[in-house]
Design a protein around this motif. Structure first.
Motif, short mmCIF file in Angstrom:
data_model
loop_
_atom_site.label_atom_id
_atom_site.label_comp_id
_atom_site.label_asym_id
_atom_site.label_seq_id
_atom_site.Cartn_x
_atom_site.Cartn_y
_atom_site.Cartn_z
N ASP A 30 -23.73 21.97 -54.48
CA ASP A 30 -22.98 21.74 -55.62
C ASP A 30 -22.15 20.25 -55.82
O ASP A 30 -21.51 20.06 -56.82
N LEU A 191 -25.31 13.08 -68.59
CA LEU A 191 -23.99 13.91 -68.30
C LEU A 191 -22.77 13.04 -69.03
O LEU A 191 -22.52 12.14 -68.46
N MET A 247 -18.65 16.93 -68.88
CA MET A 247 -17.72 16.83 -67.64
C MET A 247 -16.30 16.92 -68.04
O MET A 247 -16.20 16.61 -69.22
N THR A 269 -21.27 22.36 -66.77
CA THR A 269 -20.19 21.80 -67.03
C THR A 269 -19.58 21.43 -65.73
O THR A 269 -19.41 21.99 -64.36
N VAL A 270 -19.28 19.94 -65.29
CA VAL A 270 -19.22 19.39 -64.09
C VAL A 270 -17.78 19.14 -64.06
O VAL A 270 -17.06 18.78 -65.07
N TYR A 272 -14.58 16.78 -62.10
CA TYR A 272 -14.55 15.71 -61.42
C TYR A 272 -13.11 15.74 -60.57
O TYR A 272 -12.13 15.48 -61.25
N LYS A 304 -15.10 25.89 -59.09
CA LYS A 304 -16.33 26.62 -59.35
C LYS A 304 -15.92 27.98 -60.18
O LYS A 304 -16.53 28.39 -61.07
N ALA A 308 -17.14 25.60 -63.16
CA ALA A 308 -17.99 24.32 -62.84
C ALA A 308 -19.11 24.58 -62.27
O ALA A 308 -19.43 25.35 -61.39
N CYS A 309 -20.34 24.02 -62.69
CA CYS A 309 -21.66 23.99 -61.90
C CYS A 309 -21.67 23.31 -60.84
O CYS A 309 -22.56 23.38 -59.98
N ALA A 310 -21.03 21.96 -60.92
CA ALA A 310 -20.98 20.88 -59.69
C ALA A 310 -19.89 20.51 -59.85
O ALA A 310 -18.83 20.38 -60.75
#
Ligand code: PBG
Ligand code: ZN
Length: 326
Positions: A30, A191, A247, A269-270, A272, A304, A308-310
């Motif tokens: 992830d 992204l 993001m 959706t990431v 940060y 998560k 969030a996917c990552a």
């Protein structure tokens, strides 16, 4: 005598059952690991406000990438600290710019590493702003778009697998998409840092990259922390312009926004987990005030859980190690 209750009680849920019903899990796969590349050889300088994070010269990258892959981390985002900065941020789109060189070196040493490049000018401009400035010191949006497109194309030419515009100029996703397509990179995803707040949490990053604005601040182009609906409008525009992933940044103080963006659009959706979030945890842990492992894993899990996917996180290496330990 009270009524018997048939609700499942936490007591009865043993370890195995807990695993069965757990809704979210963290995995080293992830994580996207951000790091800083600088000129020179043999350089490995720890960033004072980010213990455990280093400015590294390119010769250090092979060992670093192999360490990451061994830990199960397969995504990285290199940030460049150029030798020289100028008014127009030319180091950001130079054929032999610091990030372009780093990407080539990574792809030679570890072709399996997936490289995502941040697209912005602020690490490369003498004034530290994310775009070109007019005489009055305002960002020139449309003129900046052309340069951002050049940055993205130069990064992909060097081997980047994905680009991530973080500048917050209007129309940048469309400009970058058009330029990539024209250069033949029709399959390179974007992204978009769609939701980027004007935040105090970027402080340690700006020390690391020496990219604090020389005057003024970024409030003209980054978002007001008070606004959540605006986040949805920004995300919608980026989707219309061709963003493949979104993001939200920073993560921790904006988990509500992350969830809302993810639930509204259903787009990957990431999150940060930015430098200031990292610095706070490291400082408290160094003082023995918190249990670092527990707090880091709990924090990343919350991202998560929020959708969030990552997660872009400077904790990636530690977290991957802890996850492997079980
Ligand atoms: C470039 C950029 C910044 C960060 C990511 N990309 C700096 C900024 O906007 O000031 C900050 C990330 C962090 O704090 O870890 N625009
Ligand atoms: Zn910037």
């Amino acid at each position: 005598m009270g009524f018997p209750t048939y609700r499942p009680r936490r007591m009865r849920v043993n370890e195995a059952a807990r695993n069965l019903i757990r809704e979210t899990a963290l995995d080293a796969g992830d994580f996207i690991y951000p790091f800083f590349v600088c000129p020179g050889t043999g350089v490995r300088d720890e960033i004072p406000s980010m213990p455990g994070v280093f400015r590294m010269s390119i010769d250090q990258l092979e060992a670093e990438m192999k360490e990451l892959l061994d830990l199960g981390i397969r995504y990285v985002m290199p940030f460049g600290i150029p030798e020289e900065k100028d008014e127009v941020g030319s180091g950001a789109y130079a054929e032999d710019g610091i990030v372009q060189q780093a990407v080539r070196a990574i792809k030679v040493a570890t072709p399996d590493m997936y490289v995502i490049c941040d697209v912005c000018l602020c690490e490369y401009t003498s004034h530290g702003h994310c775009g070109l400035l007019d005489e009055a010191g305002y960002v020139k949006n449309d003129e900046t778009l052309e340069l951002l497109a050049k940055v993205a194309v130069s990064q992909v030419r060097a081997g980047a697998d994905m680009v991530a515009p973080s500048d917050m100029m209007d129309g940048r996703v469309a400009a970058i998409r058009a330029a990539l397509d024209e250069a033949g990179f029709v399959n390179t995803p974007i992204l978009a840092y769609s939701v980027k707040y004007a935040s105090g949490y970027y402080g340690p990053f700006r020390d690391a990259a020496d990219s604090a604005p020389a005057f003024g601040d970024r409030r003209a182009y980054q978002m007001d922390p008070a606004n959540a609906e605006e986040a949805l409008r920004e995300a919608e525009l980026d989707i219309e312009e061709g963003a493949d992933l979104l993001m939200v940044k920073p993560a921790l103080a904006y988990l509500d926004v992350l969830k809302e963006v993810r639930d509204t659009f259903g787009y990957p959706t990431v999150a940060y987990n930015v430098s200031g979030e990292y610095a706070m945890v490291k400082a408290a842990a160094a003082n023995g005030w918190i249990d670092e492992k527990r707090v880091v894993l709990e924090t990343l899990l919350s991202m998560k859980r929020a959708g969030a996917c990552a997660i872009l996180t400077y904790h990636a290496k530690d977290a991957a190690r802890w996850l492997a330990e079980g």
